[in-house]
Write a protein that holds these residues in place. Structure first.
Motif, PDB file in Angstrom:
ATOM      1  N   UNK A 110       0.871  -1.171   0.000  1.00 55.73           N
ATOM      2  CA  UNK A 110       0.000   0.000   0.000  1.00 55.73           C
ATOM      3  C   UNK A 110       0.909   1.222   0.000  1.00 55.73           C
ATOM      4  N   UNK A 111       0.708   2.108  -0.952  1.00 55.86           N
ATOM      5  CA  UNK A 111       1.652   3.202  -1.163  1.00 55.86           C
ATOM      6  C   UNK A 111       0.897   4.499  -1.427  1.00 55.86           C
ATOM      7  N   UNK A 112       1.412   5.579  -0.860  1.00 53.58           N
ATOM      8  CA  UNK A 112       0.850   6.916  -1.088  1.00 53.58           C
ATOM      9  C   UNK A 112       1.971   7.815  -1.583  1.00 53.58           C
ATOM     10  N   UNK A 113       1.884   8.235  -2.839  1.00 51.37           N
ATOM     11  CA  UNK A 113       2.883   9.147  -3.411  1.00 51.37           C
ATOM     12  C   UNK A 113       2.401  10.581  -3.257  1.00 51.37           C
ATOM     13  N   UNK A 114       3.280  11.439  -2.712  1.00 49.24           N
ATOM     14  CA  UNK A 114       2.976  12.869  -2.602  1.00 49.24           C
ATOM     15  C   UNK A 114       3.537  13.647  -3.793  1.00 49.24           C
ATOM     16  N   UNK A 115       4.636  13.147  -4.358  1.00 47.20           N
ATOM     17  CA  UNK A 115       5.280  13.766  -5.516  1.00 47.20           C
ATOM     18  C   UNK A 115       6.198  12.716  -6.129  1.00 47.20           C
ATOM     19  N   UNK A 116       7.036  13.114  -7.074  1.00 49.29           N
ATOM     20  CA  UNK A 116       7.965  12.162  -7.686  1.00 49.29           C
ATOM     21  C   UNK A 116       9.004  11.661  -6.690  1.00 49.29           C
ATOM     22  N   UNK A 117       9.286  12.444  -5.623  1.00 51.93           N
ATOM     23  CA  UNK A 117      10.337  12.068  -4.671  1.00 51.93           C
ATOM     24  C   UNK A 117       9.802  11.643  -3.312  1.00 51.93           C
ATOM     25  N   UNK A 118       8.583  12.027  -2.947  1.00 54.26           N
ATOM     26  CA  UNK A 118       8.084  11.814  -1.593  1.00 54.26           C
ATOM     27  C   UNK A 118       6.958  10.775  -1.579  1.00 54.26           C
ATOM     28  N   UNK A 119       7.060   9.801  -0.652  1.00 50.59           N
ATOM     29  CA  UNK A 119       6.018   8.784  -0.546  1.00 50.59           C
ATOM     30  C   UNK A 119       6.137   8.057   0.783  1.00 50.59           C
ATOM     31  N   UNK A 120       5.048   7.368   1.189  1.00 45.63           N
ATOM     32  CA  UNK A 120       5.146   6.348   2.222  1.00 45.63           C
ATOM     33  C   UNK A 120       4.615   5.039   1.634  1.00 45.63           C
ATOM     34  N   UNK A 121       5.150   3.931   2.140  1.00 41.03           N
ATOM     35  CA  UNK A 121       4.811   2.626   1.570  1.00 41.03           C
ATOM     36  C   UNK A 121       4.826   1.571   2.666  1.00 41.03           C
ATOM     37  N   UNK A 122       3.760   0.755   2.719  1.00 39.53           N
ATOM     38  CA  UNK A 122       3.706  -0.364   3.660  1.00 39.53           C
ATOM     39  C   UNK A 122       3.670  -1.670   2.883  1.00 39.53           C
ATOM     40  N   UNK A 123       4.536  -2.600   3.295  1.00 36.82           N
ATOM     41  CA  UNK A 123       4.606  -3.911   2.670  1.00 36.82           C
ATOM     42  C   UNK A 123       4.096  -4.951   3.669  1.00 36.82           C
ATOM     43  N   UNK A 124       2.948  -5.553   3.366  1.00 40.05           N
ATOM     44  CA  UNK A 124       2.364  -6.538   4.275  1.00 40.05           C
ATOM     45  C   UNK A 124       3.230  -7.776   4.396  1.00 40.05           C
ATOM     46  N   UNK A 125       3.911  -8.178   3.322  1.00 42.88           N
ATOM     47  CA  UNK A 125       4.710  -9.395   3.329  1.00 42.88           C
ATOM     48  C   UNK A 125       5.897  -9.271   4.278  1.00 42.88           C
ATOM     49  N   UNK A 126       6.561  -8.113   4.268  1.00 43.16           N
ATOM     50  CA  UNK A 126       7.737  -7.905   5.107  1.00 43.16           C
ATOM     51  C   UNK A 126       7.423  -7.154   6.395  1.00 43.16           C
ATOM     52  N   UNK A 127       6.162  -6.736   6.571  1.00 44.44           N
ATOM     53  CA  UNK A 127       5.753  -5.938   7.737  1.00 44.44           C
ATOM     54  C   UNK A 127       6.646  -4.715   7.906  1.00 44.44           C
ATOM     55  N   UNK A 128       6.858  -4.008   6.806  1.00 45.81           N
ATOM     56  CA  UNK A 128       7.746  -2.844   6.799  1.00 45.81           C
ATOM     57  C   UNK A 128       6.977  -1.612   6.362  1.00 45.81           C
ATOM     58  N   UNK A 129       7.113  -0.535   7.131  1.00 45.65           N
ATOM     59  CA  UNK A 129       6.550   0.769   6.778  1.00 45.65           C
ATOM     60  C   UNK A 129       7.709   1.707   6.469  1.00 45.65           C
ATOM     61  N   UNK A 130       7.714   2.260   5.273  1.00 46.45           N
ATOM     62  CA  UNK A 130       8.846   3.076   4.804  1.00 46.45           C
ATOM     63  C   UNK A 130       8.359   4.468   4.418  1.00 46.45           C
ATOM     64  N   UNK A 131       9.073   5.468   4.903  1.00 46.14           N
ATOM     65  CA  UNK A 131       8.834   6.845   4.502  1.00 46.14           C
ATOM     66  C   UNK A 131      10.073   7.343   3.750  1.00 46.14           C
ATOM     67  N   UNK A 132       9.861   7.999   2.635  1.00 46.79           N
ATOM     68  CA  UNK A 132      10.973   8.620   1.911  1.00 46.79           C
ATOM     69  C   UNK A 132      10.549  10.032   1.516  1.00 46.79           C
ATOM     70  N   UNK A 133      11.188  11.029   2.150  1.00 46.11           N
ATOM     71  CA  UNK A 133      10.861  12.437   1.960  1.00 46.11           C
ATOM     72  C   UNK A 133      12.146  13.174   1.615  1.00 46.11           C
TER      73      UNK A 133
END
Length: 233
Positions: A110-133
């Motif tokens: 599940x991923x939410x892109x704010x722009x070409x460079x900014x997003x948050x992403x959750x991976x259910x398989x790896x149980x990982x929540x990632x923010x990149x700003x």
């Protein structure tokens, strides 16, 4: 007697039915204000609609949950028109297209892109929540503020407690205020094989030893008569 609905020709009925759900693309967006609510205009076929509201995930007002995001220019959407009246329609944006594709291809993401460079992403398989700003993240709770940038991180808070049995700092540490420790101190000499303290150094109670010998105010020295001197005054 209740008013009877006007009789409509088959052509008019077909037109109204066809207008109840239409596909289009957002062409103009008005961010609006309290007195002039946000609206958008949608291009559907040859028709450009009047200013219409768009559907939001939540619109509970200032005291409840609400979500704000303006549709992008060119974003595909559906027009939902009660009774086939496009002047009363609402826009439902959020349809992927060839020129505006999705941001991920995995069903576990599940991923939410704010722009070409900014997003948050959750991976259910790896149980990982990632923010990149790209520029900064700021988290504020009352008077406490955590500000993260590529150059560094700053936490401003009335009191900070680290509840951990062990903590490691891999670089230099500077303490501008009073440093207090309650369970002893142990360490090794720094660069050059020495430890340096500038200014006074006061010790109250206990003993000071060097290589097993006392060097504090309780130490003595052998005297010329085979005994020991008294302790320093």
């Amino acid at each position: 007697m209740p008013a009877q609905a006007p009789e409509l020709s088959p052509v008019e009925l077909y037109r109204l039915l066809a207008n109840m759900i239409r596909a289009g693309r957002v062409e103009q967006v008005r961010t609006g204000s309290a007195a002039d609510p946000a609206r958008c205009r949608v291009r559907t076929g040859e028709l450009l609609t009047t200013w219409l509201p768009w559907v939001s995930p939540a619109a509970g007002g200032s005291g409840q949950t609400r979500h704000w995001r303006t549709p992008a220019n060119g974003e595909p959407c559906l027009l939902l028109a009660p009774g086939g009246d496009l002047a009363q329609a609402v826009a439902l944006p959020g349809l992927f297209s060839d020129d505006m594709p999705q941001g991920a291809v995995s069903e576990d993401v599940e991923r939410h892109d704010f722009s070409e460079s900014d997003f948050w992403e959750h991976n259910r398989q790896s149980s990982t929540l990632r923010f990149e700003i790209a520029a900064a993240i700021e988290l504020k709770v009352g008077g406490s503020v955590l500000h993260i940038t590529p150059e560094g991180t700053k936490l401003t808070t009335p009191e900070y407690t680290v509840d951990s049995p062990a903590s490691t700092f891999t670089g230099a540490v500077t303490v501008n205020g009073l440093l207090t420790y309650k369970a002893g101190m142990a360490g090794n000499a720094g660069q050059g094989g020495s430890n340096t303290i500038q200014g006074g150094f006061a010790v109250t109670g206990g003993t000071i030893t060097h290589n097993g010998k006392r060097v504090d105010d309780g130490h003595t020295h052998p005297d010329a008569h085979g005994g020991n001197t008294g302790v320093p005054n």
